[in-house]
Enzyme design. Structure first.
Site, PDB file in Angstrom:
ATOM      1  CG  ASP B  91     -86.532 -20.274 -39.741  1.00 47.06           C
ATOM      2  OD1 ASP B  91     -87.495 -19.824 -40.398  1.00 47.06           O
ATOM      3  OD2 ASP B  91     -85.631 -20.954 -40.247  1.00 47.06           O
ATOM      4  CG  ASP B 265     -83.884 -26.142 -35.241  1.00 45.52           C
ATOM      5  OD1 ASP B 265     -83.636 -26.276 -36.458  1.00 45.52           O
ATOM      6  OD2 ASP B 265     -83.382 -25.231 -34.547  1.00 45.52           O
TER       7      ASP B 265
END
Lengths: 373, 373
Positions: B91, B265
């Site tokens: 991320d 996720d």
């Protein structure tokens, strides 16, 4: 007697052989990882086996309190409960009653104590200890003994040892013989030669499948422990396995093997592993040390450690970040190192190079870790 | 564009295919376990792979603070550092800056924040986020966005989304293209359809290897999330993978797949596993519940869980005794259940039985756990 012990080779007082049991062979000298509460902490059972361990130790005190021996028995016994099909040795519960339990009262009949978990009252007698270990399905059962405090005067140590010998006889009477299962006696007597010799003699007369040496590694130091082993080990039957309880660091184990000991257990590799301390061919290494933060090298390339694909920097990072994988990997490493140590000792005894091998091990530990990059 | 995405079959809006990368193929719909600090908590990396995971997620925020991106780069990149050779998505750091960091200041240029570890000051800009993810060697890099608070007025959400779109363009400019590595944009706009559509349009014009949907699973509830997906997903390019960030529970994932999402996720399977909560074909099961104390049955015999050789009674015991093996086993189970869920979804889409399969999954979850013995 229901266990078969075969000595294949000796080197001085050291011996290597096989202790055959219902659950498989134990190659001696053997190190038993400690699986206190039906788990070797931070390890899958198949990973424990993969380190080379032939047998592990379970703690009667913990298991009798939680989940209880009766529950384990209903669930098929300790082997099935924890998914470990190889041999299991259980201690008698006596040591942890003294070190962990609350209010204790010891009489000739039994020890009464309070659970360290919920304060509930429990009674442990030689007969109850045998019953618990039977319910657990232990491959090797230990007699209930009183763990003599250290230091103790000779009078205190004598009285304690003599009661333990009476408890050993009661344990033998209560033990249910089954093929491939065994019962070990425990030599007590603190640091006093006459007491140790009398204890070993008393146990030999009762007759056991193996002889443990208790009451050591309780603060007396390595030199004193070796001095006690020097007169205690020869007093036990040479044809039976000898087990030094609660020992130890690699150098303690090596010295005890040289004195004729065949079996060991200790929380050091697992407990140290959870605390970032590694045992290696170069001695002890603390992975929390900042010197490892940028080190791409494996922990101990001289061994076949299963964690050698990780860098020291990664291991350091895991402990700094309090990640569970740190304890998991270092426990795995330490147990593997201990088993590799025992395998090397067994091979060296077998092929006649034990003295040189022992020198080589000690030189490595003394030399210490390599320099930072 | 440097990643190749092939859709093999569809069922309504649902699709199954392959996202090919430098580090291997990702079978979609895909669930990515979260490996925050260069480790999926309580899991050996080879065990993560054995659950069937094709890719995992690393957190830029955590890694930039410790051990730092520069150190990871010196040690060969994140794949080598953590011994995971399959794809890694990182991320951008933006979400954790908002949820974990201390004092924060956001300007058009960058976000300045204090580390939650030691209070030190750090600056994260789109360019720095790209640099960090490049240093880590991420297979899939995420643009830096501002995580819009929830709830937010449409005006606040618009301003936040518009800055995120400018940051997306800067991220694209700063990203170093390499074959087999990719960059994903992130659609923002809170729960407002015009903003989501404008955001998707803006990202499409910049052009990315995949399109993530951010700012959901932040407290809006499943119905509202599905409502936003209903108009957001079709606004993203159909030929590119779509990734719903931070989602979710099995039912959330199934509903999002039905709406055309390809990647997910979430920390739920790992975090829940550490807290005795299991995801199964019968819904959620709490292993701390006393009903399991004597239950010899496996957790979920309807699945191929790698921990089905353990009894529920044993798992219950491990959590009651605070043994690390409890979190280890239940994390392994949950990750395996999630991957088995994704594999079943992929197979059902491929062979034309997806609607029936979805019904069957939901019926199992609704039915709940079987009765105690």
């Amino acid at each position: 007697m229901t266990l078969s012990f075969t000595i294949h080779a000796t080197a001085g007082n050291a011996r290597t052989g096989i202790l055959a049991t219902q659950h498989g062979d134990i190659r001696t000298p053997a190190f038993m990882p400690v699986g206190t509460a039906a788990t070797v902490k931070a390890m899958h059972p198949e990973a424990v086996a993969a380190t080379g361990a032939d047998i592990l130790l379970g703690n009667t005190y913990h298991l009798m309190l939680r989940p209880t021996a009766e529950r384990v028995a209903r669930l098929g016994g300790l082997h099935q409960f924890m998914n470990w099909q190889k041999p299991i040795l259980t201690d008698s519960g006596g040591f942890q009653v003294m070190s962990l339990a609350g209010l204790r009262k010891i009489t000739e009949q039994a020890v009464t104590f309070q659970s360290h978990i919920d304060g509930s009252t429990h009674v442990l007698s030689p007969e109850r200890s045998m019953e618990i270990q039977h319910l657990l399905g232990s491959t090797i059962t230990m007699v209930l003994d009183e763990c003599t405090p250290f230091p103790a005067t000779e009078d205190v140590a004598r009285a304690s040892m003599e009661m333990s010998m009476r408890w050993a006889a009661r344990s033998k009477d209560a033990f249910v013989k089954r093929p491939g299962y065994g019962l070990f006696g425990i030599v007590q007597g603190s640091v006093y030669e006459p007491l140790r010799l009398r204890s070993a003699q008393a146990l030999s007369e009762i007759g056991f499948d193996g002889y443990a040496i208790g009451g050591l590694a309780v603060g007396e130091g390595q030199a004193e422990m070796f001095r006690v082993l020097d007169f205690t080990v020869p007093a036990t039957p040479a044809e039976k396995p000898r087990y030094l309880m609660g020992v130890g660091k690699p150098a303690d184990i090596l010295g005890a093997v040289e004195r004729g000991v065949d079996m060991f257990d200790c929380v050091i590799p697992t407990r140290s592993g959870r605390n970032a301390r590694a045992y290696t061919s170069m001695g002890e290494i603390n992975l929390r040390n900042a010197r490892h933060a940028d080190d791409p090298r494996p922990l101990d390339a001289a061994t076949n450690s299963p964690i050698n694909r990780y860098s020291r920097a990664y291991l350091h990072h895991l402990f700094k970040a309090d990640e569970m994988l740190g304890p998991m990997l270092l426990t795995q490493h330490n147990l593997h190192y201990y088993q590799e140590l025992m395998a090397g000792i067994r091979a060296a005894i077998a092929n006649g190079t034990f003295a040189a091998h022992a020198d080589s091990l000690r030189n490595g530990w003394k030399q210490g870790d390599f320099a930072p990059l």
